[in-house]
Design an enzyme around this catalytic site. Sequence first.
Site, PDB file in Angstrom:
ATOM      1  N   ARG A 100       0.827  -1.220   0.000  1.00  0.00           N
ATOM      2  CA  ARG A 100       0.000   0.000   0.000  1.00  0.00           C
ATOM      3  C   ARG A 100       0.858   1.266   0.000  1.00  0.00           C
ATOM      4  NH1 ARG A 100      -3.693   2.964   3.950  1.00  0.00           N
ATOM      5  NH2 ARG A 100      -5.625   3.441   2.835  1.00  0.00           N
TER       6      ARG A 100
ATOM      7  N   ILE B  39      -7.402   7.262  -1.137  1.00  0.00           N
ATOM      8  CA  ILE B  39      -7.225   5.810  -1.195  1.00  0.00           C
ATOM      9  C   ILE B  39      -8.127   5.257  -0.092  1.00  0.00           C
ATOM     10  CG2 ILE B  39      -5.158   5.939   0.301  1.00  0.00           C
ATOM     11  CD1 ILE B  39      -4.061   3.460  -1.067  1.00  0.00           C
ATOM     12  N   SER B  40      -8.915   4.236  -0.409  1.00  0.00           N
ATOM     13  CA  SER B  40      -9.908   3.730   0.542  1.00  0.00           C
ATOM     14  C   SER B  40      -9.246   3.130   1.780  1.00  0.00           C
ATOM     15  CB  SER B  40     -10.772   2.654  -0.121  1.00  0.00           C
ATOM     16  OG  SER B  40     -11.504   3.191  -1.193  1.00  0.00           O
ATOM     17  N   GLN B  41     -10.054   3.062   2.846  1.00  0.00           N
ATOM     18  CA  GLN B  41      -9.609   2.414   4.084  1.00  0.00           C
ATOM     19  C   GLN B  41      -9.380   0.922   3.808  1.00  0.00           C
ATOM     20  OE1 GLN B  41     -12.760   1.797   6.861  1.00  0.00           O
ATOM     21  NE2 GLN B  41     -11.388   1.778   8.634  1.00  0.00           N
TER      22      GLN B  41
END
Length: 241
Positions: free
Chosen positions: A48, A74-76
């Site tokens: 990530r 950026i998503s969790q």
Amino acid sequence: MTKGDDWAERARRALVRTIAEEVIETENWLGKRALDPRVMEAMAKVPRHEFVAGAQRLFAYENRPLPIGHGQTISQPYMVAVMTDLSAAGPGTRVLEVGTGCGYQAAVLGELGARVTSVELVPELAEGAARRLERLGYDRVDVHQGDGARGWPPDAPYEAIVVTAAAFARVPPALLDQLAPGGRLVIPIEHGGARRGLFRFGPEQELLVITKDAEGRTSERGILPVAFVPLLEGKGRPRGH
Ligand code: SAH
């Protein structure tokens, strides 16, 4: 693996434990106490920190969304894991993702062995994600620039569709059309807010899973309350706002 990546691998293992704990905490919403182990393995592999820039890298393995520029995020990681699990994607599954952003969700799907078509509206993000995914070796992921609310007809139909921006009030019809019989569509839907007695509640988003049976009939299931950036259409204005 280079020595410099050890910290990242350790941080990812800790992140995966955090996700597993949050799944247990939210088991009443999810209807299960653990996600598919293959999803957790994919989460443990995707770097990530390669998907965010500069100082944000320090926070890459915290379980929260982060800014990626252009007003987007950026998503969790928990949400990426849950949506991947709900998509039931596995090796060879044809998946459409709407809202590539930096490409993290697409990479997780690619890591699972799915064949991914991902569509991003913002040209700079689409270009950046395509280059990043290629550099990291995700060769089963194709990124296109365009309005993903219209799906991506050349690769349709899809066995799974994952939308990572919130549609206003309804599922874009093109996405339902491009969902294969037996397929699953995972999408956050924003409702305009509701009045209950004297109280007004602000806009609310809910993650839905829509399934299409062999005869083409669809049914939907609400999973949990969520917070996504809006799904924009063509001109860059939130749909319905
Ligand atoms: N999938 C990303 C999260 C992206 S946030 C991740 O893995 O972290 C949502 C993204 O949807 C943003 O990049 C935004 O630009 C994009 N988006 C919004 N409306 C869109 C549309 N109509 N078509 C394609 N992408 C859209």
